[in-house]
Design an enzyme around this catalytic site. Structure first.
Site, mmCIF file in Angstrom:
data_model
loop_
_atom_site.group_PDB
_atom_site.id
_atom_site.type_symbol
_atom_site.label_atom_id
_atom_site.label_comp_id
_atom_site.label_asym_id
_atom_site.label_seq_id
_atom_site.Cartn_x
_atom_site.Cartn_y
_atom_site.Cartn_z
ATOM 1 N N THR A 52 1.962 -4.075 4.449
ATOM 2 C CA THR A 52 1.873 -4.322 5.899
ATOM 3 C C THR A 52 1.451 -5.756 6.241
ATOM 4 O OG1 THR A 52 -0.408 -3.535 5.989
ATOM 5 C CG2 THR A 52 1.335 -1.927 6.431
ATOM 6 N N ASP A 53 0.767 -6.452 5.313
ATOM 7 C CA ASP A 53 0.210 -7.763 5.663
ATOM 8 C C ASP A 53 1.257 -8.717 6.236
ATOM 9 O OD1 ASP A 53 -2.132 -6.764 4.713
ATOM 10 O OD2 ASP A 53 -2.498 -8.354 3.238
ATOM 11 N N THR B 5 0.815 -1.211 0.000
ATOM 12 C CA THR B 5 0.000 0.000 0.000
ATOM 13 C C THR B 5 0.848 1.260 0.000
ATOM 14 O OG1 THR B 5 -1.800 -1.108 1.109
ATOM 15 C CG2 THR B 5 -1.725 1.259 1.355
ATOM 16 N N LYS C 233 1.184 -7.623 13.257
ATOM 17 C CA LYS C 233 0.056 -6.829 12.767
ATOM 18 C C LYS C 233 -1.175 -7.285 13.553
ATOM 19 C CE LYS C 233 -2.322 -5.156 8.669
ATOM 20 N NZ LYS C 233 -2.473 -5.093 7.222
#
Ligand code: ASP
Length: 448
Positions: free
Chosen positions: A183-184, A107, A262
């Protein structure tokens, strides 16, 4: 090339769209049951029905129109392809530290296609530098594209490539490295780099964003500026993961690469330190250390690169009713390591015992981390845990499953020797083990 074949439309809808020579992004007019809808043709949503055409209206709303024999569909305008011209690179100040920003996708390196609302991975590290010109006041920035992938598509191969690329730049003498990443799976990558890049002379900071850099609500600029500041000037030399500390744009927090997870699907402060505390914070362009237990920056240190990871390691999550055949399956497939994600203090059901014994007997390294996430495994409390220990299962103490999995992949990338691998698995390499788990009440209550 026409995107219509890949747009997800089918049946009568696809036939009419093709007949009218429509492509995704074109302006179309659909007449159905006495009503007329005009707007941009967007691809079928993943779970949408293929015979319902989706039109983005001028109002911004999407309308779905079921295409039947009596529906009329025409093209009224050609769509324009979205373009992005990279902003000019800001001037460099030779007095500032030298930081390289590497882009890997995600992202943070994406832009919204405002015609369709979809997010695409589209910009490089140098575009990012142009989009966030404030970076020029923080460091002399060099940029490099390593790959361009959503992080869910990153595998051990990319970890190796990334570690080698970072090592090359560090050997050239940069003051810090920043890696823009989706970020995943960013925390898996930060753990992987923590094991692969040892005795670091300078910080390596992985950074992401929950909202792409062209959205007004984007967290990309704050995260990137904070990460570059920490990479260029912070006194620590470890792999860190930098993201928003809270939901507001006030500052960022740098978590230790092996102790971060996360924890929220969409919040900007999604990453939390688990079974440990952040290394540093950056607020108003000031870096403040949060601990005195860290590896120190020292340009004279010689980096040790160990970039190999085994692809033959599996994670088996225990749940009530787990079929132990899955363990046999991995053994038959030639897997060298299995991480059991056990319950509570470190348990799996007794119905899995025989399969675990068979795996260990075949030379598979079986380790266990707790699915509780917080706290540490203690397999001496109940007989289930003791039984597992007696079969040769290796408890991973406070390592939560993601870091445990990456460590097992790394360990089996270093050696095929089970006893040596076990020893390495239990050796503290990058702060993944500490003598005791610090109280996390503040974090569990929602603070940091
Ligand atoms: N799926 C994206 C990725 O991990 C999400 C993100 O970047 O935040 O690449």
């Amino acid at each position: 090339m026409s995107q219509i074949e890949d747009s997800g439309y089918e049946g009568e809808a696809l036939r009419l769209l093709k007949q009218a020579d429509c492509d995704i992004g074109d302006i179309i007019r659909v007449s159905s049951k006495g009503k007329v809808y005009e707007g941009i043709l967007i691809p079928r949503p993943e779970l949408g029905e293929g015979t319902i055409v989706i039109v983005k209206m001028k109002s911004g709303y999407n309308v779905g129109i079921k295409v039947t024999k009596d529906v009329k569909l025409e093209k009224v305008g050609k769509g324009t392809k979205p373009t992005f011209a990279s902003p000019p690179i800001p001037k460099q100040n030779p007095a500032l530290p030298h930081v390289v920003i590497m882009s890997t996708g995600g992202t943070i390196a994406s832009r919204v296609d405002y015609r369709t609302g979809a997010v695409r991975s589209a910009i490089s590290a140098s575009d990012l530098y142009g989009v966030v010109p404030e970076l020029a006041d923080v460091a002399r920035v060099d940029t490099e594209i390593v790959f361009s992938l959503y992080s869910e598509n990153i595998t051990q191969k990319q970890w190796t490539e990334l570690a080698e690329t970072v090592a090359k730049r560090i050997e050239q003498g940069v003051d810090g490295v920043v890696i823009a990443h989706g970020t995943d799976t960013m925390a898996y990558t930060s753990a992987a780099l923590s094991f692969a890049l040892q005795n670091l002379p300078v910080p390596v900071i992985v950074v992401g964003a929950q909202r792409s850099s062209d959205r007004p609500s984007s967290d990309a600029a704050t995260n990137l500026i904070g990460a570059v500041k920490a990479a260029g000037e912070a006194p620590f030399a470890e792999v860190g993961l930098a993201m928003h500390e809270t939901v507001s744009d006030i500052g960022i927090v740098v978590h230790r690469g092996t102790k971060v997870r996360k924890c929220h699907t969409s919040r900007r402060d999604t990453f939390k330190s688990i079974n440990g505390f952040p290394i540093a914070k950056v607020k108003d362009l000031q870096v403040t250390m949060q601990t005195d237990q860290y590896q120190h920056r020292d340009a004279k240190k010689k980096l040790v690169l160990k970039p190999n990871f085994s692809e033959k390691v599996a994670l088996v999550k225990f749940y009530p009713g787990l079929d132990p055949a899955i363990i046999d399956f991995y053994v038959e497939k030639g897997f060298k390591g299995i991480l059991l994600e056990g319950s509570g203090l470190g348990h799996v059901s007794k119905f899995c015992f025989d399969a675990i014994k068979r795996a260990v007997a075949k030379g598979v390294l079986v380790a266990l981390a707790s699915q509780c996430i917080w706290g540490r495994v203690n397999m001496n409390v109940y007989d289930t845990g003791r039984d597992l220990l007696s079969f040769g299962v290796v408890p991973l103490d406070e390592m939560f499953p993601e870091t445990g999995l990456v460590k097992l992949m790394w360990v089996l990338g270093q050696t095929d020797e089970v006893e040596e691998a076990k020893k390495l698995l239990k050796t503290n390499i990058a702060g993944e083990f500490s003598l005791r788990t610090l109280p996390q009440e503040k974090i569990l209550e929602g603070g940091q």
